[in-house]
Design an enzyme around this catalytic site. Structure first.
Site, PDB file in Angstrom:
ATOM      1  N   ASP A 174       0.864  -1.175   0.000  1.00 43.27           N
ATOM      2  CA  ASP A 174       0.000   0.000   0.000  1.00 43.27           C
ATOM      3  C   ASP A 174       0.910   1.236   0.000  1.00 43.27           C
ATOM      4  O   ASP A 174       2.138   1.126   0.097  1.00 43.27           O
ATOM      5  CB  ASP A 174      -0.979  -0.025   1.179  1.00 43.27           C
ATOM      6  CG  ASP A 174      -2.235   0.787   0.860  1.00 43.27           C
ATOM      7  OD1 ASP A 174      -2.168   1.665  -0.026  1.00 43.27           O
ATOM      8  OD2 ASP A 174      -3.275   0.561   1.487  1.00 43.27           O
ATOM      9  N   TRP A 175       0.286   2.377  -0.104  1.00 43.39           N
ATOM     10  CA  TRP A 175       1.029   3.632  -0.292  1.00 43.39           C
ATOM     11  C   TRP A 175       2.097   3.824   0.801  1.00 43.39           C
ATOM     12  O   TRP A 175       1.762   4.027   1.963  1.00 43.39           O
ATOM     13  CB  TRP A 175       0.031   4.797  -0.291  1.00 43.39           C
ATOM     14  CG  TRP A 175       0.628   6.138  -0.576  1.00 43.39           C
ATOM     15  CD1 TRP A 175       1.409   6.870   0.273  1.00 43.39           C
ATOM     16  CD2 TRP A 175       0.482   6.897  -1.768  1.00 43.39           C
ATOM     17  NE1 TRP A 175       1.769   8.050  -0.318  1.00 43.39           N
ATOM     18  CE2 TRP A 175       1.202   8.097  -1.569  1.00 43.39           C
ATOM     19  CE3 TRP A 175      -0.177   6.704  -2.970  1.00 43.39           C
ATOM     20  CZ2 TRP A 175       1.268   9.094  -2.536  1.00 43.39           C
ATOM     21  CZ3 TRP A 175      -0.112   7.707  -3.930  1.00 43.39           C
ATOM     22  CH2 TRP A 175       0.603   8.869  -3.714  1.00 43.39           C
TER      23      TRP A 175
END
Ligand code: NOJ
Length: 776
Positions: free
Chosen positions: A307-308
Site C-alpha cells: 500500500d502507499w
C-alpha cells in the site's frame, strides 16, 4: 500536445525478446475465469517463456525498476514543472519505474508510456493503476451498498462498466476490489467492502474480479484487478484506520482470508498488502501470509503491491531502522512492488550486492509483474488503452448511466414499512423533501469516486420531480447542514454544528405537506479512508431536525444516505418507513424515486448488521455462543449488556419488499451424508402479497460441535428469486463436504464429522430449521 506513436508491438518485441519467440504463433492471451483460474496451458507456457526471455536481458537495476510504482498526479501532458517531476521522468527514461498510479486520461498515460518506450533500453511498458472502486466516471453505489443487492450479475456488470471506462482513459490496473471483511461501523472504509460475512464477501469478490478482468485480460475493455488489503485491515482496533490488528488464527483463516482465497481462484492478477500490523508484524512484510500462504500454499502467480508507502512506514511501526532494512524485510516476505515508498529503489540493489537479499527473489518479483504485462497484451501494443476516440465515446454514456440506475435501485434496502406508507402514490398532492442530503448532488457519489465530476449525481429532489406529474407540488427545506461534504483530505468541519435556525422552515414545510421525505445520514466524505468515527449516531442538528419534523408530521419516510451502518434506534422506533439508500452513485435520485413510487419493488438485504448502539461493535450475526449464552434464572451472569440488547437493530440479511414472502416445507433429501456424497435442502417460497417481487433466499448452517467452537449461524448459500403475486417456487441448495469445511484445530481446512442445523429464510434471523449429520 501532439504525441507521435513510433513504436508498435513488433518493434518492441523484436527489441527485447529473443529470436526464437518469433516463430511462436500469434495467440490471444485468453483467460478462463470459469471453474478454473489458470490460463490454458499452451498460452501460459508461451507467456512464461516470454517472461523468462525478457528477464534474461535485464540488469539488476532494470529488474528492480519493475518493482517501483510511482504516483503520477502531476501535469503529465505538459513539461515537468519541478525537480521531483524531472527526476521521475528521468527514472522513466532509465527504465527504473515499472508502473504509475493516478495518471489518467489517454493524453497523460500516452505521454508517460511514450517516455518509457522511446527512451528506455528495454522498452518495457508501464502499468497504469487507479482506484477504480465503484465506477470510473459513471458512478455506481458504494461497494457496501452495492453488496446489499446480493445480485452477483449486477455487481459484475458494474465492475465491467467501470473497467470499460477506465481502460478507455488509459488505465489497465484497478486497485480493487477491496475484499476486507469488517464488523466495525466506526471504520470509515467499511463503505468500501462487502460487509461482515466471508461467504457473501467471497462471492462478491469473484463477481467484481470477473467484471474487471472479464474472460480475456488482453481485451482492450478489461483490466487487471487487485484484491486488497492483505490482510485483516478491516479488523483495526477500535475501528481506527491503520490501527493495530490482533487476530487469532481461527478468525484470520475462517473470516478474513476466504475472500482472498476466492480471489485467487477467480484468477485475480494482483493483491495489495495492508497498512496494519498483525500481532507485531506489519502485513507489508508478513512472510507467513504473503509468501507462505498466498504464494506457496495457494499456488498463486500474480504480484503483490504494497500500500502507499507502507514499506517505508515499517520504520514508524518500529519494525525496521531505515528504508534499506524495510526493503529487505518486504522483498523477503514476498512483497513484489513498492507503491511510492522509495524503499526498493533505495535499498534493493545494495542488498543484493551485499548478499543480504538473494537475486532470485528480485527475479521472482519482476517475473510476476512482467507476467501480468504480457497477459494484458502490453508488449504487443503498449498504447492499447490510449485511444482518443474511445475515450470520447465510451465514458459516461447513456447506457452506463442506465445500468448505474438499475444497480442503484437493486441496492436499496427497505428497513421498515410498518403501515405500508410505501410505495407512495404518484397522485399525492404535496411532497416535502427535507434535509440537506435531499438536494445534495455530490454526496450520493460517495467516497472513492474515481473521476466523477463533483455535484454530478441526480439528487433525491431532482429524482422526485422527474418521477411525478407537474401537478404534484414538491418542496424542499434544508433543515440543517452537515458540513463534511468536502473532498479535501483535511478533515475540517465547514459549518457551525450548533446552527439550528433552518429547522423552523423545515417544520413549517412538514406541516403543510401530505408526506415528508426526510433525508438523514452522512455526506460523501464522512466515510472512506482516514474517516473513522467514534460515533455512529446522527449528528446533533440532524437529531434535532428529526425530532421537530416528526412532531410536525407523522407521515414520514426516513431516507438514509450513508457509508456505514448508523445507530438510529430512536428513529427506528418512531417512524413507520425507513429506506437505506447508502451513497448510490450517479443516478441516486432516480433510483430512490423508482423505489419510493413502486416502479421498482425493493429487494436489497443488509450485508452488514446495524447496531442499536456504538457500544455493541464489533457486531455481526455469525457470533459464537459463549459459555453463558442466556439467563435462565434471570441473573446477570450471562454474556450481555445491562443497558442494551445484544441483537442488532437491523440484522445481517434483513430487507423488506412491498410484497410478502412465506417460507414453508423445509425438507432435506437425507438425514446424513458422508465424504463424496451430498444432501439437498429444499424450501418452498411463496409470494403471499399483491405485487411481483424479488427475494434473497438465504441458507445458514450451524456446526454443533467442532474441534474449535463454531458460530451460531454461518451463511452458506443464497439465491435471488423473483415471484409474481401468489406464485410459489421450490428453491434447492446442495450441502456437500466442501461447504462445511473450516480451519480446524489441526490447522487445516477440513470437514469434521458431526451434527449440523440448517436454517433457511429471508434474513439471518430466520427460524425455519432442520438437522443433518456428516460422517467422514
Ligand atoms: C491507500 C489505500 O489504502 C489503497 O486502498 C489505495 O489503493 C492506495 N492508497 C492508492 O490510492
Amino acid at each position: 500536445m501532439k504525441i507521435v506513436t513510433k513504436y508498435g508491438s513488433k518493434h518492441i518485441i523484436s527489441t527485447i525478446i529473443l529470436g526464437f519467440l518469433f516463430v511462436l504463433p500469434k495467440i490471444s492471451f485468453s483467460q478462463n475465469l470459469g471453474t478454473t483460474h489458470t490460463l490454458d496451458i499452451k498460452t501460459s507456457e508461451i507467456i512464461e517463456k516470454k517472461v523468462d526471455s525478457v528477464l534474461l536481458l535485464m540488469t539488476l537495476k532494470e529488474k528492480i525498476g519493475q518493482l517501483v510504482l510511482y504516483n503520477g498526479s502531476w501535469d503529465v501532458t505538459g513539461p515537468p514543472s519541478d525537480v521531483g517531476n524531472k527526476e521521475k521522468y528521468q527514472k522513466l527514461k532509465n527504465g527504473e519505474v515499472g508502473a504509475m498510479l493516478n495518471a489518467t486520461s489517454v493524453a497523460g498515460t500516452k505521454e508517460l508510456q511514450r517516455t518509457v518506450i522511446e527512451n528506455s533500453r528495454l522498452k518495457i511498458p508501464l502499468l497504469f493503476g487507479y482506484d477504480v472502486i465503484h465506477g470510473f466516471k459513471t458512478i455506481f453505489p458504494i461497494p457496501l451498498g452495492e453488496s446489499a443487492s446480493w445480485d452477483l450479475e449486477a455487481i459484475k456488470l458494474s465492475s465491467s462498466i467501470a473497467a470499460k471506462e477506465a481502460t478507455a482513459s488509459g488505465i489497465n490496473w484497478a486497485f480493487g476490489p477491496m475484499v476486507d471483511i469488517s464488523r466495525d461501523a466506526r471504520w470509515g472504509r467499511i463503505m468500501e467492502g462487502s460487509g461482515e460475512d466471508p461467504f457473501l464477501g467471497s462471492k462478491i469478490a469473484v463477481a467484481r474480479i470477473k467484471g474487471f478482468q472479464g474472460d480475456d485480460l488482453s481485451s482492450n475493455h478489461t483490466l487487471a484487478a487487485c484484491a486488497k488489503h492483505f490482510a485483516a485491515y478491516g479488523f483495526a482496533e477500535g475501528g481506527r484506520d491503520y490501527n493495530t490488528v490482533s487476530i487469532g488464527a481461527y478468525e484470520l483463516h475462517n473470516t478474513v482470508l476466504p475472500p482472498f482465497k476466492a480471489a485467487v481462484e477467480a484468477g485475480v492478477a494482483s493483491m495489495m498488502s495492508a497498512f496494519n500490523e498483525i500481532d507485531g508484524i506489519p502485513a507489508t512484510a508478513h512472510k507467513e501470509l504473503l509468501r507462505d500462504v498466498l504464494k506457496n500454499d495457494w499456488n498463486w502467480n500474480g504480484f503483490i503491491v504494497s500500500d502507499w508507502a507502507s514499506i517505508a512506514e515499517m520504520i514508524f511501526h518500529g519494525y525496521v531502522g531505515d528504508k534499506v532494512q524495510a526493503a529487505e524485510r518486504a522483498i523477503i516476505a514476498g512483497n513484489d512492488m513498492d507503491m511510492e515508498g522509495r524503499a526498493y529503489e533505495a535499498g534493493l540493489e545494495q542488498l543484493v550486492k551485499a548478499g543480504r537479499v538473494d537475486e532470485k527473489l528480485i527475479d521472482d518479483a519482476a517475473k510476476r509483474i512482467l507476467r501480468i504485462k504480457f497477459r494484458l497484451g502490453l508488449f504487443e501494443d503498449p498504447y492499447r488503452y490510449c485511444n482518443e476516440e474511445r475515450e470520447k465515446k465510451e465514458i459516461y454514456t447513456k447506457e452506463h448511466l442506465e445500468a448505474s440506475r438499475d444497480v442503484a435501485r437493486k441496492s436499496i434496502v427497505l428497513l421498515k414499512n410498518d403501515t405500508n406508507v410505501l410505495p407512495l402514490k404518484k397522485d399525492v398532492k404535496h411532497i416535502a423533501v427535507i434535509g440537506s442530503l435531499g438536494a445534495d448532488k455530490d454526496s450520493p457519489i460517495g467516497s472513492w469516486r474515481g473521476m466523477a465530476t463533483p455535484n454530478s449525481a441526480v439528487s433525491l429532489l431532482e429524482g422526485i420531480k422527474l418521477a411525478v406529474d407537474k401537478t404534484v407540488k414538491v418542496s424542499y427545506a434544508k433543515g440543517v447542514a452537515l458540513g463534511m461534504g468536502d473532498r479535501s483530505f483535511v478533515r475540517e468541519l465547514k459549518v457551525n454544528r450548533d446552527d439550528f435556525t433552518g429547522i423552523k422552515e423545515a417544520v413549517a414545510l412538514a406541516k403543510s405537506a401530505e408526506i415528508v421525505l426526510l433525508t438523514l445520514g452522512e455526506e460523501a466524505f464522512q466515510s472512506g479512508e482516514g474517516r473513522s468515527q467514534v460515533s455512529i449516531e446522527l449528528t446533533k442538528p440532524q437529531q434535532r431536525l428529526f425530532d421537530a419534523v416528526y412532531a410536525a408530521n407523522k407521515n414520514i419516510v426516513v431516507i438514509l444516505m450513508n457509508g456505514r451502518p448508523l445507530a438510529i434506534s430512536d428513529i427506528a422506533e418512531k417512524v413507520p418507513s425507513i429506506l437505506e439508500t447508502w451513497h448510490l452513485g450517479s443516478e441516486s435520485g432516480n433510483a430512490i424515486a423508482d423505489v419510493l413510487f413502486g416502479d421498482y419493488n425493493p429487494s436489497g438485504k443488509l450485508p452488514v448488521s446495524f447496531p442499536r448502539n456504538v457500544g455493541q461493535v464489533p457486531l455481526y450475526y455469525n457470533v459464537k455462543n459463549t459459555g453463558r449464552p442466556s439467563n435462565p434464572d434471570g441473573m446477570v451472569f450471562w454474556s450481555h449488556y445491562t443497558d442494551e440488547k445484544n441483537e442488532a437493530l437491523f440484522p445481517f440479511g434483513h430487507g423488506l419488499s412491498y410484497t410478502t414472502f412465506k417460507y414453508k416445507d423445509l425438507q432435506i433429501s437425507a438425514p446424513s451424508f458422508s465424504t463424496g456424497g451430498n444432501i439437498i435442502v429444499s424450501v418452498t417460497v411463496e409470494n403471499t402479497g399483491k405485487l411481483k417481487g424479488k427475494e434473497v433466499v438465504q441458507l445458514y448452517l450451524r456446526d454443533l460441535i467442532g474441534s474449535l467452537t463454531r458460530p451460531v449461524k454461518e451463511l452458506k448459500g443464497f439465491e435471488l428469486i423473483e415471484l409474481t403475486a401468489g406464485e410459489s417456487k421450490v428453491v434447492t441448495f446442495t450441502i456437500n463436504e466442501e461447504i462445511i469445511k473450516y480451519y480446524t484445530a489441526n490447522k487445516k481446512w477440513e470437514a469434521e464429522s458431526g451434527d449440523f442445523t440448517v436454517f433457511v429464510g429471508g434474513s439471518s434471523q430466520t427460524s425455519l430449521q432442520t438437522d443433518f449429520s456428516f460422517k467422514k
